[in-house]
Design an enzyme around this catalytic site. Sequence first.
Site, PDB file in Angstrom:
ATOM      1  N   HIS A 170     -28.188  95.697  16.216  1.00 22.90           N
ATOM      2  CA  HIS A 170     -28.328  94.250  16.016  1.00 22.90           C
ATOM      3  C   HIS A 170     -27.049  93.513  16.373  1.00 22.90           C
ATOM      4  O   HIS A 170     -25.954  94.060  16.256  1.00 22.90           O
ATOM      5  CB  HIS A 170     -28.759  93.976  14.568  1.00 22.90           C
ATOM      6  N   GLY A 203     -18.645  97.126  20.992  1.00 21.26           N
ATOM      7  CA  GLY A 203     -19.674  96.780  21.978  1.00 21.26           C
ATOM      8  C   GLY A 203     -19.417  97.424  23.316  1.00 21.26           C
ATOM      9  O   GLY A 203     -18.631  96.917  24.118  1.00 21.26           O
TER      10      GLY A 203
HETATM   11  C1  LIG Z   1     -27.842 103.009  15.751  1.00 22.36           C
HETATM   12  C2  LIG Z   1     -27.052 101.769  15.415  1.00 22.36           C
HETATM   13  C3  LIG Z   1     -27.174 101.233  14.133  1.00 22.36           C
HETATM   14  C4  LIG Z   1     -26.420 100.100  13.773  1.00 22.36           C
HETATM   15  N1  LIG Z   1     -26.494  99.630  12.495  1.00 22.36           N
HETATM   16  C5  LIG Z   1     -25.660  98.631  12.093  1.00 22.36           C
HETATM   17  C6  LIG Z   1     -25.605  98.240  10.715  1.00 22.36           C
HETATM   18  O1  LIG Z   1     -26.309  98.787   9.870  1.00 22.36           O
HETATM   19  N2  LIG Z   1     -24.724  97.249  10.377  1.00 22.36           N
HETATM   20  C7  LIG Z   1     -23.901  96.643  11.299  1.00 22.36           C
HETATM   21  O2  LIG Z   1     -23.099  95.786  10.939  1.00 22.36           O
HETATM   22  N3  LIG Z   1     -23.964  96.993  12.616  1.00 22.36           N
HETATM   23  C8  LIG Z   1     -24.796  97.968  13.014  1.00 22.36           C
HETATM   24  N4  LIG Z   1     -24.804  98.351  14.345  1.00 22.36           N
HETATM   25  C9  LIG Z   1     -23.914  97.669  15.316  1.00 22.36           C
HETATM   26  C10 LIG Z   1     -22.501  98.237  15.229  1.00 22.36           C
HETATM   27  O3  LIG Z   1     -21.856  97.714  14.095  1.00 22.36           O
HETATM   28  C11 LIG Z   1     -21.609  97.902  16.453  1.00 22.36           C
HETATM   29  O4  LIG Z   1     -21.477  96.527  16.603  1.00 22.36           O
HETATM   30  C12 LIG Z   1     -22.134  98.524  17.738  1.00 22.36           C
HETATM   31  O5  LIG Z   1     -22.552  99.841  17.544  1.00 22.36           O
HETATM   32  C13 LIG Z   1     -21.043  98.503  18.811  1.00 22.36           C
HETATM   33  O6  LIG Z   1     -21.575  98.788  20.076  1.00 22.36           O
HETATM   34  P1  LIG Z   1     -21.737 100.276  20.676  1.00 22.36           P
HETATM   35  O7  LIG Z   1     -22.955 100.822  20.002  1.00 22.36           O
HETATM   36  O8  LIG Z   1     -21.933 100.055  22.125  1.00 22.36           O
HETATM   37  O9  LIG Z   1     -20.519 101.041  20.328  1.00 22.36           O
HETATM   38  C14 LIG Z   1     -25.560  99.476  14.725  1.00 22.36           C
HETATM   39  C15 LIG Z   1     -25.463 100.031  16.009  1.00 22.36           C
HETATM   40  C16 LIG Z   1     -26.185 101.171  16.358  1.00 22.36           C
HETATM   41  C17 LIG Z   1     -26.010 101.751  17.735  1.00 22.36           C
END
Ligand SMILES: Cc1cc2nc3c(=O)[nH]c(=O)nc-3n(C[C@H](O)[C@H](O)[C@H](O)COP(=O)(O)O)c2cc1C
Length: 350
Positions: A170, A203
């Site tokens: 998200h 990100g």
């Molecule tokens: C499988 C998954 C679950 C995630 N769940 C959360 C969450 O519960 N809370 C949150 O703040 N961000 C969540 N995120 C976003 C991450 O905090 C972060 O912004 C993101 O993973 C960064 O990008 P990247 O996946 O390319 O490293 C999630 C991302 C992924 C991939």
Amino acid sequence: MAENILKCFPHTTSPFIASAPMFGFSDAGLATAVTKAGGFGFIGGGFLFQTGSSQLTALDTQLTNARSILGLTDEQPLPLGVGLITFQPDGLIENVIPILQKHRVAAIWLSFPQAEADHLPIIRAIRQTQRVSGWETRIFSQVGNIAAAKEAIQQKVDGLVIQGTDAGGHQWAQGASLISLLPEVRDLLLETGNTTTAVLAAGGIVDGRGCVAALGLGADGIVMGTRFVATSECPAPSEIKQTILSTTDGGVSTVKTTRHDVFQSTDVFPRRYDGRAVVGMNYRDSEEGVSDEEIIRRHNEARAAGDDRRRTVWAGTSVGSIKAVVPVEDLIKTTQQEVRAILERVKAGL
Ligand SMILES: Cc1cc2nc3c(=O)[nH]c(=O)nc-3n(C[C@H](O)[C@H](O)[C@H](O)COP(=O)(O)O)c2cc1C
């Protein structure tokens, strides 16, 4: 805290690498592995905090497990953080802060409020608890645009997690990539003489190359989400890890939309957020004109039959560069070594 992020969390090594609080995936096992390897682990703390919510007991259990994995006594602070999804804040102040204080977690990460202002009472309650208990914790706010960053700075958070639109999971429906967001945030801090707010980049970062880029754009450290899903310690099902390994060309093979949540009946996020996931069977059906009702039916039927093929695989656009499931320690050490090697190479070429 900016220049001192490594000093704030004395177990961390340079450059600062955190694992994202991915609810359901970032458990005590993953977060403690990150912390033990010199990174900073976040546990996904959930989004339902009303009295009686099973997410509250699960969080307490995760933190107790983390304490035991790290061999800490009840009195010692926990060198890891907890992420809270805040768009339904009922019960957060009364029920979650006491759990975090009891375990003396070193950081709290807030994300996805209905409106930025909703974080203010939460931040005040954490600060008040800190004052009376002597608990040392740092507050991070994950933001995806400049307006949200400005408001978080005014709320005096200790750190910003700047989330670019390449991120998995998200995120802001309207945002920008790190290459645009980070320099503007750094300038904002410089213009106001702010040297204390830490800036983390999230990100699309999956290795030392992305880390160097983020540091160059003005970050004090980085966060990886998708990359940590494909580690030995992440409790994600092996099918999800395999999908991450086999997916290439993330700009095409992932899509940022609210549709993923519709298909899996989790469409509860405020409209200013959407999510990035791998283009899967549900999304393809929708493109071919199958109705939402029918896709939801197919999704639920598959799930009930133990068929995981319709499951949403949240992943960022750099998914194509993830080639193997690796132990957390190898990932952190290799990324840090890559950063040093790249910087030396670049310097030699100047
Ligand atoms: C499988 C998954 C679950 C995630 N769940 C959360 C969450 O519960 N809370 C949150 O703040 N961000 C969540 N995120 C976003 C991450 O905090 C972060 O912004 C993101 O993973 C960064 O990008 P990247 O996946 O390319 O490293 C999630 C991302 C992924 C991939």
